[in-house]
Structure formats: C-alpha cells, structure tokens
Design an enzyme around this catalytic site. Structure first.
Site, PDB file in Angstrom:
ATOM      1  N   GLU A 251     -16.539  -6.536 -24.499  1.00  0.00           N
ATOM      2  CA  GLU A 251     -17.907  -6.109 -24.198  1.00  0.00           C
ATOM      3  C   GLU A 251     -18.006  -5.717 -22.727  1.00  0.00           C
ATOM      4  OE1 GLU A 251     -21.123  -5.705 -25.499  1.00  0.00           O
ATOM      5  OE2 GLU A 251     -21.741  -5.486 -23.407  1.00  0.00           O
TER       6      GLU A 251
ATOM      7  N   CYS B  98     -25.344   2.341 -35.407  1.00  0.00           N
ATOM      8  CA  CYS B  98     -26.797   2.560 -35.398  1.00  0.00           C
ATOM      9  C   CYS B  98     -27.108   4.054 -35.372  1.00  0.00           C
ATOM     10  CB  CYS B  98     -27.446   1.836 -34.226  1.00  0.00           C
ATOM     11  SG  CYS B  98     -26.707   2.235 -32.654  1.00  0.00           S
TER      12      CYS B  98
HETATM   13  N1  SAH Z   1     -21.994  -6.480 -31.829  1.00  0.00           N
HETATM   14  C1  SAH Z   1     -23.100  -6.941 -31.027  1.00  0.00           C
HETATM   15  C2  SAH Z   1     -23.666  -5.907 -30.048  1.00  0.00           C
HETATM   16  C3  SAH Z   1     -23.706  -4.463 -30.488  1.00  0.00           C
HETATM   17  S1  SAH Z   1     -24.641  -3.393 -29.431  1.00  0.00           S
HETATM   18  C4  SAH Z   1     -24.165  -7.523 -31.902  1.00  0.00           C
HETATM   19  O1  SAH Z   1     -24.159  -7.325 -33.115  1.00  0.00           O
HETATM   20  O2  SAH Z   1     -25.041  -8.219 -31.394  1.00  0.00           O
HETATM   21  C5  SAH Z   1     -23.444  -2.535 -28.538  1.00  0.00           C
HETATM   22  C6  SAH Z   1     -22.862  -3.292 -27.380  1.00  0.00           C
HETATM   23  O3  SAH Z   1     -21.867  -2.469 -26.798  1.00  0.00           O
HETATM   24  C7  SAH Z   1     -23.809  -3.634 -26.252  1.00  0.00           C
HETATM   25  O4  SAH Z   1     -23.740  -5.026 -26.006  1.00  0.00           O
HETATM   26  C8  SAH Z   1     -23.303  -2.829 -25.046  1.00  0.00           C
HETATM   27  O5  SAH Z   1     -23.450  -3.513 -23.823  1.00  0.00           O
HETATM   28  C9  SAH Z   1     -21.862  -2.660 -25.395  1.00  0.00           C
HETATM   29  N2  SAH Z   1     -21.150  -1.506 -24.831  1.00  0.00           N
HETATM   30  C10 SAH Z   1     -21.658  -0.271 -24.538  1.00  0.00           C
HETATM   31  N3  SAH Z   1     -20.674   0.555 -24.151  1.00  0.00           N
HETATM   32  C11 SAH Z   1     -19.523  -0.145 -24.204  1.00  0.00           C
HETATM   33  C12 SAH Z   1     -18.146   0.174 -23.934  1.00  0.00           C
HETATM   34  N4  SAH Z   1     -17.792   1.385 -23.526  1.00  0.00           N
HETATM   35  N5  SAH Z   1     -17.237  -0.800 -24.109  1.00  0.00           N
HETATM   36  C13 SAH Z   1     -17.597  -2.035 -24.527  1.00  0.00           C
HETATM   37  N6  SAH Z   1     -18.862  -2.390 -24.805  1.00  0.00           N
HETATM   38  C14 SAH Z   1     -19.819  -1.464 -24.628  1.00  0.00           C
END
Ligand code: SAH
Length: 451
Positions: free
Chosen positions: A332, A408
């Site tokens: 993350e 999403c």
């Molecule tokens: N799987 C989690 C969050 C999904 S939302 C759940 O179900 O609660 C998408 C997440 O991706 C967010 O927390 C955002 O901070 C993260 N994110 C965005 N770009 C990213 C990247 N390039 N690498 C890793 N994480 C990223």
C-alpha cells in the site's frame, strides 16, 4: 441541430456521470435529471460533432422506473446521480454496464457474470462523510455538499446516505463557529478557518470520529466544542486536521487529537480494524462484508496458499484472507494505512500477514527481481485508474494459480483483464457488488485462472 432547438427523445441509458442518454436524428444527447425509460422534451444547450447536451424541459412520459427521490436536494447535490431511478433498475443498469465494458473494452464475448449483489437498503449506508463549511449567498453559515462539477455548497446537514448523527455534529460545529465568530474557509481568497468537517462511524462498534479540517493550527475554544461533541453517545475521537494549502484536497498532513483517541475501531466479519482519519476504509461496511466473502470464495483458499494483496489500504482484505491462508503480503502507498494494517494484524493476533509501504508498481517488481517472491493467489484492489502495466507484467511472471481483481471502475478493469487475458489468464467469474447505491458507481470482482 443547433443550440436552443427543442427535441423529443427516449432515454435509453445513463452516462458514467449519471446523465440520461438518448438519440434524436442520429445524434446522441446527454440530458441531466432524466432516467432510463423516460420520454423527454429537452432543449439543446451545446452541440458537438456527433453528440450534444440538452436540458430537460418536460417529461412527456415518465419512466416506469422513475421514483420520487427521498432526498430533497437530490437534484442539486453532486453526491447521488440516480436517486430518481428505482433501486432494482439501478442494479440492472450497473450489471449491464459492467458486462458491456467487459465486452467492448475487455474483448470478452460472453463475460461469465454472476447476479449483482445489491443492498437491502440503499440509504444510510455510508460510514464516512465530508462536509464543506461555508456561507450561503445571504451570509448564513452552512454545511453541505458540493453541487455537481462546482464548488458551490448545497446546504444539507442530513445526507440520507450517511449516519443520522452527522446532523447533530454539524449543528454543534456551526453553532460553535457562530458563537465565537469563527469564519469558514473561503476557497477564492484563501482566508477563513474552518474548511471541512469529516465524520466516521463504526457501524458495528458504534464508535464515532469527528475530524475538523482547518486552515490554521488550532480551533478557538475547542475545549468547549469538544465538551458538547463528547456528550454524543459513541463519540470516541475528535481530531483537528491542519490544511494550509490552497488546494482541492480535503485533508492536510498534520493531525492533532482534541479529545479521545486518534482512531476509531470497527469490525468486518471477525476482524477488528483501527481507523485513523487519513486512512482509506471502505465506506459501505455492510456491503464490504459481502464483497470480502466473495473475494474469499474466488481466492479459493485451503490454508496452504501464499497470497499477495496489492493496494491493501489498512489491510482489510489481507487480514480477512489471512485467516484462511498460509501467508499474506500486503502492499500500500499510504504509510499511515500500513501502520494501521500492522496494528490491525496485532490487534487480531494475526501473525501471518506482512505489509510493505510503497507503490505496487515499485514494490512488487523489486521484490520479485531481488527475492524471487512467489504467490499462489494475487488479489488487487486498485484505485479507479486501475493497475500500471508493470504491476500486471510482474503478476503474470509470478504465475499465481488465481488472480482476484476487485475494481471500482469497470472500464479500467476491462482494460486490465484484456492485458491479463493476452498473458494467459482467463476470466472465470465476474460479480458486480453495489457498494454505492443511488450513485452511478459500481464495484466488481473478477476471478481469473491461469490457463
Ligand atoms: N483493499 C483496500 C483498499 C482499496 S482502495 C480495502 O478494501 O479497504 C485502493 C488503495 O490503493 C488505497 O488505499 C490507496 O491509497 C492505494 N494506492 C493508490 N495507488 C497505489 C499504488 N500505486 N500502489 C499501492 N497502493 C496504491
């Protein structure tokens, strides 16, 4: 066809922004405030080469799926685009949209669709709300939501998607501002103090968080406001967030506890989560439970697997899966979220989950090149723009048996599925899940299997 022409059209579809879509004389028109099945008289506002925008003048025949929106500001507010469409019809629209994106963009002739998982009640489902604070034209202090595509605040202290307690919280904050002459932030001049009020409610625990976002370092007489807010049953955390930037981003980096703890807790399934103001947390906890159960089903875990969970947020999916896997690794971008993920693992006595901070496109290729990490199952849950190609490339090189893609945005999902399809992964199942009733958004889960 030109501006100000009056046209009659049947609305056949909805655009990704929730505008009604219909045809007239070979042109496609987008008409706000119409729903699928309406026959409308509309006035052309703007023409492009092959399409145009028109304004609803009169409903000649209302769609059988048209309903009276339960929220009085549904039309002005930018939050809900399709409240006027009966919920069953909303679900049918979302299912069709996911399917057609997979066909059109993903090149999957017959997507193996499962029926959409809908909500029992498409209202009061959100655990988080962010209210901009400002002044009305006649100078009153107001809280509400931005009107679609603008930063004009539509007054609304009781969003029907959110928790009922929000109203009480906003009443207290606005009263406090009035009492002590505290000015709301003004985006155009950059002056004033209070920018937003953010609230979060743990649906299972009843714990409440309030975070006041200010263009400054403190809130005058905050102890008095805290005393009032703290009397609300369930109040657990009152935070101050400083955002001194001239930006659209709601939250700044600096956080201070005004009262209580710096996080609230909530449960998904049997797993307890600690949520701080800056972390991502699913906004619809009831549907999240159903979503994760589907992810678990598609992951097909027996207890022996190594699982990677990319874009893991505060580790919600990772920890849900860790109960059924040998080892889970989460990746993350947001460091605070990873800190929460680690604490969440500890809080639940889960020892087989490990987390890495960084961009998935940096962490995964590096771990694979340097350490030859492997996976039986990879779960991805990226933001709307989907996965970087380097992430998809590395995933394929790691040769997991299964990939579970949580998305999403079904358009970027379809693009990524096409890429994975060309590299040996076949889509076996697709299940839309409605996490955002009354909006056009839809979550989708896909199970891919190595050919
Ligand atoms: N799987 C989690 C969050 C999904 S939302 C759940 O179900 O609660 C998408 C997440 O991706 C967010 O927390 C955002 O901070 C993260 N994110 C965005 N770009 C990213 C990247 N390039 N690498 C890793 N994480 C990223």
């Amino acid at each position: 066809m030109k501006k100000d022409d009056i046209i009659t059209l049947r609305i056949e579809d909805l655009s990704s922004e929730g505008l009604g879509v219909g045809k007239c004389d070979g042109f496609t028109f987008f008409v706000k405030d119409t729903v699928i099945g309406d026959i409308a008289e509309a006035k052309v506002m703007k023409m492009k080469k092959t399409y145009g925008y028109a304004r609803l003048m009169r409903l000649i025949e209302a769609s059988p799926d048209r309903v009276e929106p339960p929220c009085p500001v549904a039309r002005q507010c930018g939050g809900c685009q399709i409240q006027a469409l009966r919920y069953q019809a909303q679900l049918a629209f979302k299912e069709k949209k996911v399917c057609s994106n997979l066909q059109r963009i993903g090149g999957i002739a017959e997507p193996p669709m499962e029926p959409i998982i809908g909500m029992e009640n498409p209202l009061r489902y959100r655990n988080k709300a962010q209210f901009p604070i400002g002044r009305s034209r006649d100078g009153r202090l107001i809280a509400g939501f931005y009107a679609g595509r603008t930063h004009t605040i539509v007054e609304c202290r009781d969003c029907l998607l959110g928790a009922e307690v929000n109203r009480q919280i906003l009443d207290a904050v606005l009263k406090h501002m009035e009492q002590y002459d505290i000015e709301p932030y003004d985006e155009t001049t950059g002056s004033g103090l209070v920018r937003h009020v953010m609230t979060r409610v743990g649906f299972r625990t009843g714990q409440i968080m309030v975070c006041i976002v200010v263009n400054g370092r403190s809130l005058p007489h905050s102890e008095e406001l805290c005393a009032i807010l703290a009397a609300i049953p369930g109040m657990t955390s009152i935070m101050l967030n400083s955002n001194l930037e001239k930006t659209n981003v709601i939250m700044g980096k600096d956080l201070k506890v005004l009262w209580g703890t710096e996080y609230i807790e909530d449960l998904i399934g049997d797993v307890r989560f600690r949520i701080s103001p800056l972390s991502f947390y699913q906004v619809n906890p009831r549907q999240t439970q159903k979503l994760y159960e589907k992810v678990l089903e598609y992951a097909g875990l027996t207890g022996q697997e190594t699982v990677w969970d990319l874009y893991c947020g505060i580790g919600t999916i990772s920890l849900f899966l860790a109960q059924k896997a040998r080892q889970v690794y989460g990746v993350e971008l947001v460091p605070e979220a990873i800190r929460d993920a680690q604490q969440n693992a500890e809080l639940n006595g889960i020892t087989n989950a490990e987390f890495y901070v960084g961009r998935a496109e940096d962490v995964l290729p590096r771990k694979y090149a340097d350490e030859g990490v492997r996976a039986d199952v990879i779960v991805v849950d990226p933001p709307r723009k989907g996965c970087e190609e380097s992430v998809l490339e590395t995933m394929v090189q790691m040769q997991p048996q299964r990939i579970v893609y949580v998305s999403c945005d079904s358009a970027t999902l379809a693009r990524d599925l096409k890429c994975l399809g060309e590299r040996g992964y076949e889509v076996k199942k697709v299940c839309p899940v409605d996490m955002f009733g009354n909006s056009v958004h839809c979550e989708t889960i896909c199970k891919l299997v190595r050919k």
